[in-house]
Write an enzyme that holds these catalytic residues in place. Sequence first.
Site, PDB file in Angstrom:
ATOM      1  N   LEU A 169     -15.162  -0.359  53.552  1.00 46.78           N
ATOM      2  CA  LEU A 169     -13.907  -0.839  54.156  1.00 46.78           C
ATOM      3  C   LEU A 169     -13.873  -0.611  55.670  1.00 46.78           C
ATOM      4  CD1 LEU A 169     -11.305   0.263  51.447  1.00 46.78           C
ATOM      5  CD2 LEU A 169     -12.665  -1.837  51.603  1.00 46.78           C
ATOM      6  N   LYS A 170     -14.818   0.144  56.188  1.00 47.70           N
ATOM      7  CA  LYS A 170     -14.919   0.392  57.643  1.00 47.70           C
ATOM      8  C   LYS A 170     -13.548   0.655  58.267  1.00 47.70           C
ATOM      9  CE  LYS A 170     -19.328  -1.953  58.509  1.00 47.70           C
ATOM     10  NZ  LYS A 170     -19.626  -2.677  57.261  1.00 47.70           N
ATOM     11  N   GLN A 201     -30.607 -11.575  60.209  1.00 48.64           N
ATOM     12  CA  GLN A 201     -31.048 -10.213  60.493  1.00 48.64           C
ATOM     13  C   GLN A 201     -32.089 -10.296  61.595  1.00 48.64           C
ATOM     14  OE1 GLN A 201     -29.669  -7.628  59.250  1.00 48.64           O
ATOM     15  NE2 GLN A 201     -29.410  -7.675  57.049  1.00 48.64           N
TER      16      GLN A 201
END
Length: 237
Positions: free
Chosen positions: A63-64, A188
């Site tokens: 959830l940062k 990435q």
Amino acid sequence: MNNKAPIVLAIDTSDLNTAISWVKATEDVVSVYKLGLEFFLTFGGEGVRAITQNTEADIFLDLKLHDIEHTVAGAARAVSSLKPKFLTVHASGGAAMMRAAADALPTTFVTGVTVLTSLSEIDVQSIGFRDNSLESAVRLASLATAAGARAIVCSPLEIQAIRLAVGDAVTIITPGVRPADVAHNDDQVRTMTPREAIDRGANFVVIGRPITMYWQQGASAMRDRALEIAHQINSVH
Ligand code: C5P
């Protein structure tokens, strides 16, 4: 104890049945399932329970969190009944905020997110960080662990410096990995193989699409892919 691989599988889908199917398909290989903001905001705690009913693997609730300490402590308490093994909090929210989360969830590994791996050096400077991303990540990891964080999320490039700074008791988790046999053709940018990340001192690697894309070929293809990556991690040098 189990012999599952140190893989955190990112359940990045907005379909709950697909999420449950991914868990069922990989449950004997994967140690931890990562449920992020999209999942949590769509399905809430009920969605998390739907996952935990299908597995004994640990949950990484990504959830940062980043807010004033009172609010973060309340948010942490709000998810305590879900018993996540890991809950992410932005270390840049400061020591008091990290401490508030850790105190609110004593049985969860409050996990400090250092510098997002999607940020370039230019991005890091433009935000106003004084140091480069490596030095900033080491400082944030030290701050977070001193304030009660038991785990750290960082780029694979930062593992060794952070391990030196925080010691062996802290769990280091790294996204931004790509299996050795995959071309770097997605978003990435600075990657490392899962094996390299573990060899450098990470405890877990976060992997999403390199495994979940095999779902199109069926549950056993997806499980085989997870197993293949597990073998790459565990193979003898
Ligand atoms: O790219 P992949 O699907 O393997 O990503 C898995 C997880 O890793 C995502 O859920 C995302 O949160 C995280 N990630 C990250 N930094 C990146 C790319 C992905 O933290 N640069």
